[in-house]
Write an enzyme that holds these catalytic residues in place. Structure first.
Site, PDB file in Angstrom:
ATOM      1  N   HIS A  51      36.537   9.878  -9.932  1.00 35.28           N
ATOM      2  CA  HIS A  51      36.356   9.780 -11.294  1.00 35.28           C
ATOM      3  C   HIS A  51      36.785  10.782 -12.318  1.00 35.28           C
ATOM      4  O   HIS A  51      36.411  10.550 -13.642  1.00 35.28           O
ATOM      5  CB  HIS A  51      34.833   9.296 -11.522  1.00 35.28           C
ATOM      6  CG  HIS A  51      34.422   8.283 -11.045  1.00 35.28           C
ATOM      7  ND1 HIS A  51      34.484   6.908 -11.730  1.00 35.28           N
ATOM      8  CD2 HIS A  51      33.788   7.613  -9.861  1.00 35.28           C
ATOM      9  CE1 HIS A  51      34.099   5.914 -11.112  1.00 35.28           C
ATOM     10  NE2 HIS A  51      33.476   6.370  -9.869  1.00 35.28           N
ATOM     11  N   LYS A  83      30.169   6.831 -26.421  1.00 36.44           N
ATOM     12  CA  LYS A  83      30.511   7.401 -25.232  1.00 36.44           C
ATOM     13  C   LYS A  83      29.760   8.827 -24.790  1.00 36.44           C
ATOM     14  O   LYS A  83      29.518   9.278 -25.931  1.00 36.44           O
ATOM     15  CB  LYS A  83      32.145   7.463 -24.841  1.00 36.44           C
ATOM     16  CG  LYS A  83      32.591   8.376 -25.953  1.00 36.44           C
ATOM     17  CD  LYS A  83      34.113   8.238 -25.566  1.00 36.44           C
ATOM     18  CE  LYS A  83      34.677   6.933 -26.205  1.00 36.44           C
ATOM     19  NZ  LYS A  83      35.097   5.769 -25.193  1.00 36.44           N
ATOM     20  N   ARG A  84      29.871   9.189 -23.657  1.00 34.93           N
ATOM     21  CA  ARG A  84      29.201  10.541 -23.515  1.00 34.93           C
ATOM     22  C   ARG A  84      29.868  11.609 -24.425  1.00 34.93           C
ATOM     23  O   ARG A  84      30.990  11.669 -24.547  1.00 34.93           O
ATOM     24  CB  ARG A  84      29.430  10.837 -21.752  1.00 34.93           C
ATOM     25  CG  ARG A  84      29.046  12.324 -21.505  1.00 34.93           C
ATOM     26  CD  ARG A  84      29.007  12.429 -20.049  1.00 34.93           C
ATOM     27  NE  ARG A  84      30.163  12.071 -19.427  1.00 34.93           N
ATOM     28  CZ  ARG A  84      30.883  12.891 -18.894  1.00 34.93           C
ATOM     29  NH1 ARG A  84      30.798  14.059 -19.258  1.00 34.93           N
ATOM     30  NH2 ARG A  84      32.149  12.357 -18.353  1.00 34.93           N
ATOM     31  N   LYS A 139      36.728  13.806 -24.725  1.00 33.88           N
ATOM     32  CA  LYS A 139      36.601  12.520 -25.295  1.00 33.88           C
ATOM     33  C   LYS A 139      36.911  12.685 -26.843  1.00 33.88           C
ATOM     34  O   LYS A 139      37.183  11.721 -27.657  1.00 33.88           O
ATOM     35  CB  LYS A 139      35.325  11.980 -25.006  1.00 33.88           C
ATOM     36  CG  LYS A 139      35.140  11.433 -23.422  1.00 33.88           C
ATOM     37  CD  LYS A 139      33.661  10.980 -23.180  1.00 33.88           C
ATOM     38  CE  LYS A 139      33.511  10.497 -21.869  1.00 33.88           C
ATOM     39  NZ  LYS A 139      34.362   9.601 -21.370  1.00 33.88           N
ATOM     40  N   THR A 148      35.351   2.398 -19.849  1.00 29.82           N
ATOM     41  CA  THR A 148      35.057   1.083 -19.512  1.00 29.82           C
ATOM     42  C   THR A 148      34.372   0.786 -20.914  1.00 29.82           C
ATOM     43  O   THR A 148      34.392  -0.491 -21.253  1.00 29.82           O
ATOM     44  CB  THR A 148      33.891   0.658 -18.573  1.00 29.82           C
ATOM     45  OG1 THR A 148      32.625   1.545 -18.990  1.00 29.82           O
ATOM     46  CG2 THR A 148      34.506   0.943 -17.180  1.00 29.82           C
ATOM     47  N   LYS A 168      34.898  -3.271 -22.968  1.00 25.46           N
ATOM     48  CA  LYS A 168      33.840  -4.232 -23.621  1.00 25.46           C
ATOM     49  C   LYS A 168      34.073  -4.194 -25.125  1.00 25.46           C
ATOM     50  O   LYS A 168      33.697  -5.687 -25.409  1.00 25.46           O
ATOM     51  CB  LYS A 168      32.317  -3.195 -23.417  1.00 25.46           C
ATOM     52  CG  LYS A 168      31.936  -3.024 -22.071  1.00 25.46           C
ATOM     53  CD  LYS A 168      30.866  -2.049 -22.144  1.00 25.46           C
ATOM     54  CE  LYS A 168      30.506  -1.543 -20.460  1.00 25.46           C
ATOM     55  NZ  LYS A 168      29.941  -0.485 -20.475  1.00 25.46           N
TER      56      LYS A 168
END
Length: 749
Positions: free
Chosen positions: A306, A486-487, A492, A593, A597
């Site tokens: 991952h 998100k985290r 990110k 992901t 969505k």
């Protein structure tokens, strides 16, 4: 029938029943139907091992999958009660953190939907990762209590006793039913420490980390910033894998001679990788030779990678294994000899020169499949990060692009859009998501475009009400909803969004006014020991307060950082999004992901060509997505040559310098904390490991162009329709069918 059952349980008094009594009634009716469902079965059992299963609230999802949601909602409505109050009372299991755990939950749903003989194996966490609270513009961690109310977690009589070093512990199995869509059910089996002591946690999330026989399952990912914390996390993984392996051998005690024919174990990242060692150990105790045990394991295990981040690939000191069980050290050294016979390359070693055990290496060598989770991610693994392994085992590497439980993120989260789609193209897409493509035929229909915009506005209005109720914040429903949930991690790049907002604030103060206000929604948690991530949260919360107090800027910009972001909050945020922020540094996001969505619900992607963004762009075409930033090849080359210099961008770009220096301006320091803001300021200039400044100009230009495009409402709706129509590819049903066909070799419906 349902109406009569609810009336009987509540003594014909639904109207005046307490919320707890009403919840128990709905729970009872739902569980009764679950008990009568067929459990998945088959010749070979798939065990999906994961440290996380972020399953979200289960009541509504289960009612939806049973097909009884609307009947129960209508019955309650007839008696003056709203199903939303029951849904709100349902506890949310705190069993995961981010995409890894949500993916595992989606996969179990699809395993049940497709009738695959598979189960989930993991741990119970009494207080989850943590509950996030904001105080003085800072993240503060507290216990996430979720087991204080009746839940879907069932205690069983299945227990396993073993030693953790010199401490005797007992592991007890708990179960949660996981329902497929109008099909069968499977089971998530979670193990808990029988001697767990919740009273160890007195304030915040601190507890005595030395009391292993009392603390192992208190939290997901115990703080590992200390030696004691590292050892605790190692012990937690050993406890999880020992429990999981004990269950597998218990259930398949008659098949141990040919266990690989009866069992396949998919390990979700390296947290469960220790199970490879434990299965070898068990097989040898059963009478198999070391070589036979290794051969069996290589036919039984499959590994999902991952991450591309080297620091996220787990490495444990050999001394930890020695302290836990000397037999494991013997096995590791013998496994390394097997590796040496294949390759002497240090890059593929299980045991390195510093006596550290590389769990990804263990997982690749002693499994038959290693898969990435998006096409770009797998390409980078094969051609760069894991090239030495891919050269050794070219037939073992494959891609399985992630997917989502689209019914939860569409049918449940956005019933208005779902019903509209059913009216236009029928309901076949609820079983076969790719049938959504039929909706693209309406992309040029002005009436449909207007309807899609109307439904989106309804979802935005719902989010406005929800934010007012839960956060106490007023939001402009006509603003553009820009969403980054998100985290919190530097790769990110929430910090890139932060710098853009600062830039926009200055532009507005100089008289350059946007055509429409923008509301920036954030939702994320930073790991307790991740200092810079917490500094980014502090900067965003501080900036939010400054903007709120500015009578001019506040008319055009607003930051809403949702406290304690979780699945329930995502179910309100995702349907309301206009802009989906997917801005990780190219080559660093394995998949994502949330991007799927948001796309499914009609948000347009603003993103780099990273992770599954690449496949989103391919599906919808370049005219229906907003891509910016340097290509992954360029980024990989910059890392290889040390060719990126953050200070150069800071010293030569006035907009970048202005935005970064704002972090330590008098205005920010007066509202925020000097230590946090100055540390982030220094980090961005002196290091910026994930190259925020590299893409700043392109990000600003692309985002502004996107905001301009938003004003052509019908054309924007056309792009929304194209995105919704092509989102079906990202169904976890598709992903799991590929796992079943290409890795697990099991039948599915």
């Amino acid at each position: 029938m349902i109406r009569e059952e609810l009336l009987a349980i509540t003594n014909n008094n639904i109207e005046e029943a307490s919320l707890d009594a009403l919840y128990q009634a709905v729970l009872s009716v739902t569980q009764k139907r679950i008990e009568n469902m067929e459990h998945v079965h088959g010749d070979r059992t798939v065990y999906y091992m994961s440290a996380e299963f972020l399953i979200g609230k289960l009541l509504s999802n289960n009612m939806m999958n049973l097909g009884i949601y609307h009947e129960i909602a209508q019955t309650l409505k007839e008696h003056g009660r709203d199903i939303s109050e029951v849904e709100g009372y349902d506890p949310e299991p705190s069993l995961g953190n981010g995409g890894l755990g949500r993916l595992a939950a989606c996969f179990l749903d699809s395993i049940a939907t497709l009738g695959i003989n598979g189960e989930g194996l993991g741990l119970v966490y009494h207080f989850g990762l943590f509950k996030q609270v904001f105080e003085n513009h800072m993240q503060v961690e507290t216990k996430d209590v979720w087991l204080d109310k009746p839940s879907w977690l069932r205690k069983t009589d299945t227990v396993y006793s073993f030693k953790l070093s010199d401490v005797n512990v007992t592991s007890r199995m708990h179960e949660i039913d996981v329902l497929g869509y109008r099909g069968k059910k499977t089971t998530l089996r979670l193990f808990d420490l029988d001697s767990i002591d919740e009273t160890l946690v007195t304030q915040g999330i601190d507890f005595d980390q030395s009391k292993v026989d009392s603390n192992l399952t208190l939290f997901l990912y115990p703080d590992d910033s200390t030696e004691q914390g590292l050892r605790l996390r190692f012990a937690q993984q050993y406890f999880m894998t020992m429990s999981n392996v004990s269950y597998i051998f218990d259930k398949h005690h008659d098949d141990i001679d040919h266990l690989y024919q009866s069992v396949v174990v998919q390990i979700n990242d390296t947290h469960p990788a220790m199970s490879i060692l434990l299965v070898i150990q068990r097989l040898m105790k059963h009478g198999k030779s070391f070589d036979e045990a290794c051969s069996d394991v290589q036919k039984m295990f499959a590994y999902t990678n991952h991450t591309i981040l080297a620091e996220a690939l787990e490495k444990w000191p050999l001394s930890y294994f020695e302290a836990m069980d000397h037999e494991l050290v013997v096995i590791i050294k013998k496994l390394q000899k097997k590796v040496d016979a294949v390759s002497k390359d240090p890059a593929v070693a299980i045991l390195d020169k510093d006596k550290r055990v590389h769990m990804a290496s263990l997982s690749i060598h002693f499994s038959y499949s290693t898969n990435g989770v998006a096409s770009l991610h797998t390409d980078i693994l094969v051609n760069s990060e894991l090239k030495a392994f891919a050269d050794l085992y070219p037939d073992r590497f494959n891609n399985k692009t992630n997917g989502i439980t689209f019914r939860r993120w569409l049918q449940f989260s956005n019933p208005e859009l779902t019903q509209y789609l059913i009216d236009k193209i029928g309901d076949g897409f609820l079983s076969e998501a790719t049938q959504l493509r039929a909706f693209e035929a309406f992309k040029d229909d002005a009436r449909v475009q207007e309807d899609v915009l109307r439904i989106k506005q309804e979802r935005k209005d719902d989010l406005v009400s929800y934010i007012k109720k839960t956060e106490g914040i007023d939001v402009n429903p006509t603003s553009v909803f820009d969403i980054q949930i998100k985290r919190l991690h530097e790769y990110k790049r929430q910090q890139l969004n932060l710098l853009y907002i600062i830039h926009m604030m200055h532009e507005i103060r100089e008289g350059h006014l946007p055509k429409r206000p923008v509301t920036f929604f954030f939702g994320s948690k930073a790991a307790p020991a991740y200092t810079i991530a917490k500094d980014i949260i502090h900067a965003l919360l501080t900036l939010s307060s400054i903007i709120e107090k500015d009578p001019v800027v506040s008319q055009y910009l607003q930051i809403v950082f949702v406290e304690n972001y979780n699945v329930s909050k995502a179910e309100h945020l995702i349907p309301a999004g206009d802009i989906s922020e997917q801005i990780s540094l190219a080559s660093k996001e394995a998949s994502g992901t949330g991007n799927m969505k948001l796309m499914l619900n009609g948000a347009l992607t603003l993103g780099t060509l990273d992770g599954a963004n690449v496949e989103i762009a391919d599906l919808v075409g370049p005219e229906n997505v907003f891509i910016f930033g340097k290509h992954s090849d360029t980024v990989i080359d910059l890392y290889a040559t040390s060719g990126y210099n953050a200070r150069h961008y800071y010293e030569t770009n006035d907009n970048i310098k202005r935005a970064i220096d704002t972090l330590v301006s008098e205005e920010m320091l007066k509202e925020g904390t000097h230590e946090n803001l100055s540390r982030l300021h220094h980090e961005l200039i002196s290091k910026d490991w994930f190259m925020t400044l590299l893409d700043f100009d392109d990000y600003v230009e692309t985002k502004n162009r996107m905001l301009d495009a938003y004003e052509d409402r019908l054309h924007w709706a056309k792009m929304m329709i194209v995105n919704i129509s092509n989102a079906g590819y990202f169904s976890s049903d598709r992903t799991i069918a590929q796992y079943a066909d290409e890795i697990w070799k099991v039948n599915h419906e």
